[in-house]
Design an enzyme around this catalytic site. Sequence first.
Site, PDB file in Angstrom:
ATOM      1  NE  ARG A  76      -3.370   2.501   2.571  1.00 46.69           N
ATOM      2  CZ  ARG A  76      -3.279   3.341   3.606  1.00 46.69           C
ATOM      3  NH1 ARG A  76      -2.656   2.987   4.714  1.00 46.69           N
ATOM      4  NH2 ARG A  76      -3.827   4.541   3.541  1.00 46.69           N
ATOM      5  CG  HIS A 120      -0.842   9.026   3.512  1.00 45.81           C
ATOM      6  ND1 HIS A 120      -1.010   7.670   3.747  1.00 45.81           N
ATOM      7  CD2 HIS A 120      -0.442   9.554   4.688  1.00 45.81           C
ATOM      8  CE1 HIS A 120      -0.696   7.398   5.016  1.00 45.81           C
ATOM      9  NE2 HIS A 120      -0.341   8.534   5.607  1.00 45.81           N
ATOM     10  CD  GLU A 165      -4.447   7.482   9.875  1.00 39.01           C
ATOM     11  OE1 GLU A 165      -4.011   8.540  10.365  1.00 39.01           O
ATOM     12  OE2 GLU A 165      -4.034   6.364  10.204  1.00 39.01           O
ATOM     13  CG  ASN A 280      -4.899   3.366   8.576  1.00 39.22           C
ATOM     14  OD1 ASN A 280      -5.070   2.411   7.825  1.00 39.22           O
ATOM     15  ND2 ASN A 280      -4.458   4.534   8.151  1.00 39.22           N
ATOM     16  CE1 TYR A 282       0.368   2.722  13.476  1.00 37.34           C
ATOM     17  CE2 TYR A 282      -1.581   3.865  12.664  1.00 37.34           C
ATOM     18  CZ  TYR A 282      -0.336   3.304  12.438  1.00 37.34           C
ATOM     19  OH  TYR A 282       0.201   3.310  11.181  1.00 37.34           O
ATOM     20  CD  GLU A 355      -1.324   4.028   8.014  1.00 39.18           C
ATOM     21  OE1 GLU A 355      -1.009   4.457   9.146  1.00 39.18           O
ATOM     22  OE2 GLU A 355      -1.549   4.764   7.047  1.00 39.18           O
TER      23      GLU A 355
HETATM   24  C1  FCB Z   1      -0.843   7.173  10.714  1.00 40.38           C
HETATM   25  C2  FCB Z   1      -0.455   7.755   9.372  1.00 40.38           C
HETATM   26  C3  FCB Z   1       0.885   7.280   8.874  1.00 40.38           C
HETATM   27  C4  FCB Z   1       1.894   7.171   9.986  1.00 40.38           C
HETATM   28  C5  FCB Z   1       1.340   6.379  11.143  1.00 40.38           C
HETATM   29  C6  FCB Z   1       2.317   6.189  12.276  1.00 40.38           C
HETATM   30  O1  FCB Z   1      -1.732   8.034  11.341  1.00 40.38           O
HETATM   31  O2  FCB Z   1      -1.422   7.442   8.412  1.00 40.38           O
HETATM   32  O3  FCB Z   1       1.306   8.132   7.850  1.00 40.38           O
HETATM   33  O4  FCB Z   1       2.298   8.428  10.375  1.00 40.38           O
HETATM   34  O5  FCB Z   1       0.191   7.006  11.630  1.00 40.38           O
END
Ligand code: FCB
Length: 453
Positions: A76, A120, A165, A280, A282, A355
């Site tokens: 990607r 992006h 995002e 995405n 985290y 992500e």
């Molecule tokens: C996300 C972004 C990516 C990167 C990661 C750590 O929010 O999409 O570009 O910065 O975080």
Amino acid sequence: MRTQFPAGFAFGAATSAYQIEGAVDEDGRGPSIWDTFVRRPGRVVGGHHGDVAIDHYHRFAEDVAIMAELGLTAYRFSVSWPRIQPDGSGGINPKGLDFYKRLMDELLARDIQPWLTLYHWDLPQALEDRGGWPERDTAYRFADYAAAVHEALHDRVHTWATVNEPWCAAFLGYASGEHAPGRREPGNALMAAHHLNLAHGLAVQAIRPSRVGGCVNLYAITPAGDDPRDVAAASKIDGLQNRLFLDALLTGRYPDDIPMRPREGDMELISAPIDVLLVNYYSRYTVSGTAPGRASASAAPTDAGSPWVGAEDVAFLDGGRPVTAMGWEIDADGLREVLARVARDYPPIPLVVSENGAAFDDVVEGGRVRDPDRIAYLEAHLEACRRAIDEGVPLEGYFAWSLMDNFEWAWGYGKRFGLVHVDFQTQRRLPKDSARWYAQIIRQNGRHEPTDS
Ligand code: FCB
């Protein structure tokens, strides 16, 4: 990890244009808001910028060879809008398109699916000069750009993603000011969010009949306690972070608790059917409506306002979990939770984790990067994916963020997310232990047999 993934499950890695390409003045590329932003004193740690980044523009063949070595089945990446339309509208720059043709030819020759993201965060500066995302016209300019890229590249792309995002682009760009263009205008940030959603919908139209999805960053969110004010705080943050985008794209409505005023017909466009939703993920937020705490969840490295428009009073608490080098709490089950939530609360839609990954303070020792923390992070999150699938979630793939260390926005080059280490002086690439671990996972379709390597 002893689990297996369904046949055809995509095992990929992700990057984005400004974070890796460099070559900002080459082959007719115009300036983006990030080129401007990085020159503003105090906006990026260390005054870092993406002028050279990790020189992927010149080293893409070497980078694709590394992907092939790792056995990635999908990659990607994003297209830099100002490479294609240096002024953000009108004339198309064929040299910009050529770069992505060459990149995808290289991928296809090695049997790696190209997953192309159109936006992006690198808005052409000329469009920001005309008002940026708070300006409705920007969404229409994006649709033109999407159509031009589609016309030139559609035969090579496996899956298209529209906007990466939109939460970050809207609220970090226009409310907290921690990302380009660095404006602190909360009301305009809501307008930006709407126009990013509209841009998504218009681009979906422009890209048909190709396979296309939207891309959202979802958080697991927990109220700090049972107090109704904590519960209300969690709901507010969930509205801004998750539902503002999920509800719009998947149900054609904005949440009742967010003051959005779309024009007639906008919501139909925004919720046009898509083939896949890119998620995405985290971390998890623990939020409170009563306790004092950090005013911002992300602990920006630079002087920034609050991205939480209308919820500036909500406190983000320490949830007591281990953190990555970003200070982000590690909660793999939160990934299962957000995937299951989309599957449960929204109309059926195939999902992909587009992500997921972690920054740690890696060191090269004896020509090797030992990064057990990253391996543990990836393993736990892949297992969470597997649990989601077992619960019936239609999950079709997983992309690690990121393939290589790169320019981490306001944090500059200090935060390393890569599976592959990059020496930013020599541009030498060195697969970390996590890269070798991931390669083995892919080879065995998810199963990892412990080795001593
Ligand atoms: C996300 C972004 C990516 C990167 C990661 C750590 O929010 O999409 O570009 O910065 O975080």
